[in-house]
Design an enzyme around this catalytic site. Structure first.
Site, short mmCIF file in Angstrom:
data_model
loop_
_atom_site.label_atom_id
_atom_site.label_comp_id
_atom_site.label_asym_id
_atom_site.label_seq_id
_atom_site.Cartn_x
_atom_site.Cartn_y
_atom_site.Cartn_z
N ASN A 184 0.88 -1.11 -0.05
CA ASN A 184 0.17 -0.17 0.02
C ASN A 184 0.98 1.25 0.07
O ASN A 184 2.02 1.06 0.11
CB ASN A 184 -0.98 -0.02 1.10
CG ASN A 184 -0.27 -0.02 2.67
OD1 ASN A 184 0.68 0.63 2.85
ND2 ASN A 184 -0.34 -1.29 3.14
N ASP A 191 -4.32 -6.44 5.10
CA ASP A 191 -5.46 -7.25 5.72
C ASP A 191 -5.40 -8.93 5.19
O ASP A 191 -5.87 -9.84 5.86
CB ASP A 191 -6.85 -6.65 5.62
CG ASP A 191 -6.93 -5.60 6.36
OD1 ASP A 191 -6.47 -5.57 7.39
OD2 ASP A 191 -7.62 -4.71 5.89
N LYS A 224 9.50 -17.21 -10.12
CA LYS A 224 8.49 -15.99 -10.76
C LYS A 224 7.32 -16.60 -11.52
O LYS A 224 7.62 -17.59 -12.32
CB LYS A 224 9.52 -15.22 -11.64
CG LYS A 224 8.67 -14.02 -12.24
CD LYS A 224 9.76 -13.15 -13.04
CE LYS A 224 9.01 -12.10 -13.78
NZ LYS A 224 9.57 -11.77 -15.10
N LYS A 268 -14.21 0.21 14.71
CA LYS A 268 -12.84 -0.46 15.12
C LYS A 268 -12.26 -0.48 16.62
O LYS A 268 -11.90 -1.37 17.00
CB LYS A 268 -11.92 -0.02 14.09
CG LYS A 268 -11.75 -0.53 12.80
CD LYS A 268 -10.72 0.02 12.07
CE LYS A 268 -11.08 -0.43 10.50
NZ LYS A 268 -10.32 0.26 9.51
O1 PMT Z 1 2.62 6.23 6.56
P1 PMT Z 1 2.09 7.54 6.02
O2 PMT Z 1 2.17 7.77 4.55
O3 PMT Z 1 2.56 8.74 6.77
O4 PMT Z 1 0.39 7.53 5.93
C1 PMT Z 1 -0.10 7.52 7.26
C2 PMT Z 1 -1.15 6.28 7.51
C3 PMT Z 1 -2.45 6.95 6.46
C4 PMT Z 1 -0.81 4.99 6.75
C5 PMT Z 1 -1.45 6.32 8.80
O5 PMT Z 1 -1.99 7.55 9.28
C6 PMT Z 1 -2.75 5.25 9.19
O6 PMT Z 1 -4.10 5.48 9.17
N1 PMT Z 1 -2.48 4.03 9.47
C7 PMT Z 1 -3.26 2.93 9.70
C8 PMT Z 1 -3.62 2.39 8.49
C9 PMT Z 1 -4.38 1.00 8.31
O7 PMT Z 1 -4.01 0.01 8.18
O8 PMT Z 1 -5.66 1.31 8.74
P2 PMT Z 1 -6.89 0.21 9.03
O9 PMT Z 1 -7.90 1.23 9.31
O10 PMT Z 1 -6.80 -0.72 7.73
O11 PMT Z 1 -6.58 -0.56 10.19
C10 PMT Z 1 -6.82 -0.40 11.86
C11 PMT Z 1 -5.78 -0.53 12.41
O12 PMT Z 1 -5.44 -1.81 12.69
C12 PMT Z 1 -4.40 0.25 12.22
O13 PMT Z 1 -3.76 0.56 13.24
C13 PMT Z 1 -3.36 -0.91 11.74
O14 PMT Z 1 -2.11 -0.84 12.05
C14 PMT Z 1 -3.96 -2.39 12.52
N2 PMT Z 1 -4.05 -3.52 11.63
C15 PMT Z 1 -4.54 -3.87 10.56
C16 PMT Z 1 -4.59 -4.86 9.91
C17 PMT Z 1 -3.86 -5.92 10.66
N3 PMT Z 1 -3.62 -7.03 9.84
N4 PMT Z 1 -3.06 -5.65 11.58
C18 PMT Z 1 -3.01 -4.36 12.17
O15 PMT Z 1 -2.77 -4.37 13.43
#
Ligand code: PMT
Length: 420
Positions: free
Chosen positions: A229, A298, A308, A358
């Site tokens: 991403n 995710d 490959k 969340k």
């Molecule tokens: O890195 P930058 O370019 O500065 O951008 C910052 C950002 C937008 C990436 C950051 O501010 C941000 O939002 N990070 C979380 C991104 C994310 O994965 O969001 P989510 O809504 O999909 O996940 C929710 C939370 O669960 C997050 O804290 C994530 O770290 C966590 N997660 C998600 C999936 C997973 N398998 N394990 C996790 O721990």
């Protein structure tokens, strides 16, 4: 030299050393930059330079001792210390550093230091052996831990004719550093309640051990391709930098990032969600705060091709995906009593509502909801805007630099800690 944008008030403390005369030049430079400077001297400093000089230049009474007959203010050290934006000591002697480090308040300047809420900057000057003495080194470490900023002395021929480190830094540079602190403090204060003790804020996280995930993950499809991403790591590293600056011990589990980590943080490398998960679990036992700033995939390819994948005549290719471990949810499940768990929510619509869901589903203390559909904030940008959501509150913050937002997030973490 950078110019402050308002009339900052500087308390200039002068100690007894040959370099005391250079405090006059620092005073003039600060005045030229628009600062209102008041002077306090130690008794020994008055042996090197007369208070009258500073009085003539500032138009204000020069404080040496609360008990001096001419002192117009009966509680001068309190009034002096509460009405300055910076306490700057030029030159700072070994004796004054020792007093500051040990909380000794036996004269006007040392009492002022103890009573001051403003940031403190010292420019030491002394003989090289005094500078290198273990007692002075210890005092310097203590003062740095207490948030005191240093304009380090430089090497050269000293007044005692020995050569080594101990010479007062160039006066221009001292004034420049002081002006920088004033501008930085004003930036912080303009974003925050003016009543916050800015010196305490720099060390308000000293008891915290912060574990952070930063950047994106890469989920291999085959040896040359992956799913990932746009996370640059800027937001996560901004939080790491702010936390380290405020005295926390910081461990960053770093995925793929486009920027380098800040100084003073421990970095553990991880590429995939699985590696990030394992690194987090390995480091969790020491943590008092976990912050999931990483954009963790995710889903990952269920089977990773060993060689490959070749282009074929087929028009489409299907890759089966499976769920990755949810690091944040796992951390919250394993939480020990003191652990605060903070997540981010990257959303493109109904940002606050999805983020709150969340927070509840993953059992978090705080979630930072950001809108990643906008180009000017979120992924890759230097700025961000977010809503900080807890079980009972929601604070919508306007667009600001990621570094500023980082401090806001940490302020909220501290507020939650104090409520525990
Ligand atoms: O890195 P930058 O370019 O500065 O951008 C910052 C950002 C937008 C990436 C950051 O501010 C941000 O939002 N990070 C979380 C991104 C994310 O994965 O969001 P989510 O809504 O999909 O996940 C929710 C939370 O669960 C997050 O804290 C994530 O770290 C966590 N997660 C998600 C999936 C997973 N398998 N394990 C996790 O721990």
């Amino acid at each position: 030299m950078s110019e402050p944008n308002k009339n900052y008030r500087v308390g200039l403390g002068v100690c007894g050393g040959i370099a005391a005369y250079k405090a006059i030049e620092v005073l003039r430079l600060l005045q030229k930059a628009g600062c209102d400077v008041r002077v306090a001297m130690t008794r020994h400093a008055t042996e090197f330079i007369r208070p009258l000089t500073f009085r003539a230049l500032t138009g204000a009474y020069v404080l040496v001792d609360d008990y001096d007959e001419g002192n117009p203010d009966p509680i001068a050290h309190i009034n002096f210390s509460q009405n300055i934006d910076l306490l700057l000591i030029v030159p700072a002697t070994a004796n004054t550093l020792a007093k500051f480090a040990n909380g000794i308040a036996d004269d006007f300047l040392s009492s002022t230091y103890l009573a001051a809420n403003a940031p403190v900057m010292v420019a030491p000057a002394m003989n090289v052996s005094m500078w290198n003495h273990p007692a002075t080194r210890r005092n310097i470490e203590t003062l740095k831990d207490d948030g005191v900023r240093f304009v380090e002395p430089v090497a050269g021929e000293l007044a005692c004719k020995t050569v080594g480190t101990g010479k007062l830094e160039d006066v221009e540079n001292i004034a420049e550093q002081a002006l920088k602190v004033l501008s930085l403090e004003s930036l912080v204060l303009s974003q925050k309640s003016k009543t916050q003790d800015s010196r305490l804020r720099t060390h308000d996280l000293k008891d915290e051990n912060i574990l952070l995930t930063v950047g994106g993950t890469r989920e291999a499809i085959d040896p040359v391709r992956f799913i990932s991403n746009h996370s640059s790591g800027k937001m996560g590293f901004a939080v790491a930098e702010a936390a380290a600056a405020r005295g926390a011990r910081v461990t960053v589990v770093r995925g793929s990032t486009a920027v380098e980590p800040p100084a003073g943080v421990e970095v553990v490398e991880a590429v995939s969600a699985q590696q990030m998960f394992e690194a987090v679990i390995d480091n969790l036992v020491r943590a008092s705060v976990f912050i999931g700033a990483a954009a963790v995939a995710d889903y990952r390819p269920k089977n990773v091709a060993e060689t490959k994948i070749k282009k074929t005549n087929l028009d489409s290719l299907t890759i089966e995906l499976e769920k990755t471990p949810d690091i944040l949810a796992n951390v919250a499940e394993r939480r020990h009593e003191n652990l605060l768990v903070v997540g981010f929510a990257a959303e493109t619509n109904d940002v606050a509502a999805y983020a709150r869901a969340k927070l509840e589903r993953k059992n978090l203390d705080l979630i930072v909801a950001n809108d990643v559909s906008r180009k000017d904030i979120g992924f890759g940008a230097d700025d961000n805007a977010a809503t900080l959501i807890t079980r009972t509150t929601a604070v919508e913050l306007p667009r600001m630099s990621k570094r500023e937002l980082a401090d806001k997030i940490l302020d909220e973490v501290l507020r939650l800690r104090r409520q525990q």
